[in-house]
Scaffold this motif. Structure first.
Motif, PDB file in Angstrom:
ATOM      1  N   ASP A  74     -56.596  26.748  64.778  1.00 46.15           N
ATOM      2  CA  ASP A  74     -57.296  27.570  65.771  1.00 46.15           C
ATOM      3  C   ASP A  74     -56.349  28.464  66.572  1.00 46.15           C
ATOM      4  N   GLY A  75     -55.043  28.409  66.294  1.00 44.64           N
ATOM      5  CA  GLY A  75     -54.078  29.267  66.979  1.00 44.64           C
ATOM      6  C   GLY A  75     -53.639  28.760  68.334  1.00 44.64           C
ATOM      7  N   VAL A  76     -54.122  27.600  68.761  1.00 46.14           N
ATOM      8  CA  VAL A  76     -53.747  27.030  70.065  1.00 46.14           C
ATOM      9  C   VAL A  76     -52.513  26.136  69.872  1.00 46.14           C
ATOM     10  N   PRO A  77     -51.454  26.358  70.652  1.00 41.06           N
ATOM     11  CA  PRO A  77     -50.268  25.501  70.537  1.00 41.06           C
ATOM     12  C   PRO A  77     -50.552  24.075  71.009  1.00 41.06           C
ATOM     13  N   ARG A  78     -50.008  23.124  70.282  1.00 43.18           N
ATOM     14  CA  ARG A  78     -50.163  21.718  70.642  1.00 43.18           C
ATOM     15  C   ARG A  78     -48.781  21.080  70.711  1.00 43.18           C
ATOM     16  N   GLN A  79     -48.596  20.252  71.730  1.00 42.81           N
ATOM     17  CA  GLN A  79     -47.294  19.616  71.923  1.00 42.81           C
ATOM     18  C   GLN A  79     -47.222  18.309  71.137  1.00 42.81           C
ATOM     19  N   PHE A  80     -46.050  18.081  70.500  1.00 43.48           N
ATOM     20  CA  PHE A  80     -45.802  16.854  69.751  1.00 43.48           C
ATOM     21  C   PHE A  80     -44.409  16.339  70.113  1.00 43.48           C
ATOM     22  N   PRO A  81     -44.267  15.023  70.230  1.00 45.27           N
ATOM     23  CA  PRO A  81     -42.917  14.482  70.451  1.00 45.27           C
ATOM     24  C   PRO A  81     -42.136  14.483  69.136  1.00 45.27           C
ATOM     25  N   VAL A  82     -40.839  14.648  69.241  1.00 46.03           N
ATOM     26  CA  VAL A  82     -39.965  14.531  68.072  1.00 46.03           C
ATOM     27  C   VAL A  82     -39.271  13.187  68.199  1.00 46.03           C
ATOM     28  N   ILE A  83     -39.528  12.325  67.228  1.00 47.29           N
ATOM     29  CA  ILE A  83     -39.010  10.962  67.269  1.00 47.29           C
ATOM     30  C   ILE A  83     -38.019  10.793  66.122  1.00 47.29           C
ATOM     31  N   ALA A  84     -36.856  10.233  66.444  1.00 52.98           N
ATOM     32  CA  ALA A  84     -35.811  10.050  65.440  1.00 52.98           C
ATOM     33  C   ALA A  84     -35.200   8.669  65.562  1.00 52.98           C
ATOM     34  N   GLU A  85     -34.600   8.246  64.475  1.00 49.31           N
ATOM     35  CA  GLU A  85     -33.877   6.976  64.473  1.00 49.31           C
ATOM     36  C   GLU A  85     -32.462   7.255  64.939  1.00 49.31           C
ATOM     37  N   ARG A  86     -32.003   6.496  65.905  1.00 48.11           N
ATOM     38  CA  ARG A  86     -30.635   6.632  66.419  1.00 48.11           C
ATOM     39  C   ARG A  86     -29.867   5.369  66.063  1.00 48.11           C
ATOM     40  N   VAL A  87     -28.605   5.561  65.694  1.00 45.63           N
ATOM     41  CA  VAL A  87     -27.737   4.444  65.369  1.00 45.63           C
ATOM     42  C   VAL A  87     -26.539   4.513  66.296  1.00 45.63           C
ATOM     43  N   ASP A  88     -26.337   3.431  67.055  1.00 44.20           N
ATOM     44  CA  ASP A  88     -25.212   3.330  67.972  1.00 44.20           C
ATOM     45  C   ASP A  88     -24.490   2.030  67.646  1.00 44.20           C
ATOM     46  N   ALA A  89     -23.342   2.152  66.999  1.00 43.99           N
ATOM     47  CA  ALA A  89     -22.584   0.994  66.524  1.00 43.99           C
ATOM     48  C   ALA A  89     -23.484   0.184  65.590  1.00 43.99           C
ATOM     49  N   TRP A  90     -23.896  -0.996  66.000  1.00 39.71           N
ATOM     50  CA  TRP A  90     -24.741  -1.806  65.137  1.00 39.71           C
ATOM     51  C   TRP A  90     -26.198  -1.770  65.562  1.00 39.71           C
ATOM     52  N   ASN A  91     -26.519  -1.003  66.563  1.00 41.80           N
ATOM     53  CA  ASN A  91     -27.890  -0.951  67.079  1.00 41.80           C
ATOM     54  C   ASN A  91     -28.644   0.227  66.471  1.00 41.80           C
ATOM     55  N   ARG A  92     -29.863  -0.037  66.038  1.00 41.36           N
ATOM     56  CA  ARG A  92     -30.752   1.015  65.539  1.00 41.36           C
ATOM     57  C   ARG A  92     -31.972   1.044  66.442  1.00 41.36           C
ATOM     58  N   SER A  93     -32.375   2.266  66.817  1.00 36.69           N
ATOM     59  CA  SER A  93     -33.569   2.393  67.646  1.00 36.69           C
ATOM     60  C   SER A  93     -34.313   3.654  67.249  1.00 36.69           C
TER      61      SER A  93
END
Length: 189
Positions: A74-93
């Motif tokens: 319909d041409g109307v902008p819609r907001q979406f979150p950008v979600i990514a996997e982050r790796v910090d040492a041995w932690n994944r989130s």
């Protein structure tokens, strides 16, 4: 008792005992073990040194944002979150790293993608459906639905566009952040 006469030949030192085979194996094992232990910090240092090269490869990948069915044409902008996997040492989130606006016009296969960050000072912009414009709450910058500046505006450039693809009815975006306050679009690395 008579003292023994000094001889012209001094006494010979006692012969050094020959190292047994077990001593050789102990020394060889210590050298090998020392080499392995010394190799660990060297390899760790190389991994840290080459880490930025690996990060660049990860940063350039496309991230799934939504399905094409969730984005009406319909041409109307819609907001979406950008979600990514982050790796910090041995932690994944898995966590949000930003937000984008997607807009698809009738008959348009690939949507337009804009960052939700104002190029003036880095504030998040909102879409005002009544005026059909993007508005920045920090310094009153205004943008058209396609991201162009509405003058007068303190923003030095239009809203930043991002690369967007459709694969298997999924919307994929190459998410990047840009320096704010500059007239050219410069990627933060």
């Amino acid at each position: 008792m008579a003292k023994p006469l000094p001889s012209s030949n001094p006494p010979k030192p006692a012969a050094k005992p020959v190292a047994p085979r077990r001593g050789f194996m102990t020394e060889a094992g210590a050298i090998v073990l020392g080499g392995i232990v010394g190799l660990v910090p060297v390899l760790s240092g190389l991994a840290v040194f080459f880490d930025p090269l690996r990060r660049r490869n990860r940063a350039s990948k496309l991230l799934r944002v939504t399905s094409l069915d969730a984005l009406p044409d319909d041409g109307v902008p819609r907001q979406f979150p950008v979600i990514a996997e982050r790796v910090d040492a041995w932690n994944r989130s898995v966590e949000p790293i930003g937000a984008i606006y997607l807009r698809r016009s009738p008959g348009q296969e690939v949507p337009e993608c804009l960052t939700a960050t104002c190029p003036h000072a880095g504030c998040f912009v909102d879409y005002d459906a009544d005026s059909k414009t993007f508005k920045c709450p920090c310094h009153n910058s205004s943008f058209e639905p396609d991201g162009k500046i509405i003058e007068p505006s303190p923003s030095p450039r239009a809203m930043d566009t991002l690369e967007c693809e459709i694969r298997d009815q999924e919307v994929l975006v190459k998410f990047q952040t840009f320096y704010s306050g500059k007239t050219e679009k410069v990627v933060k690395e």
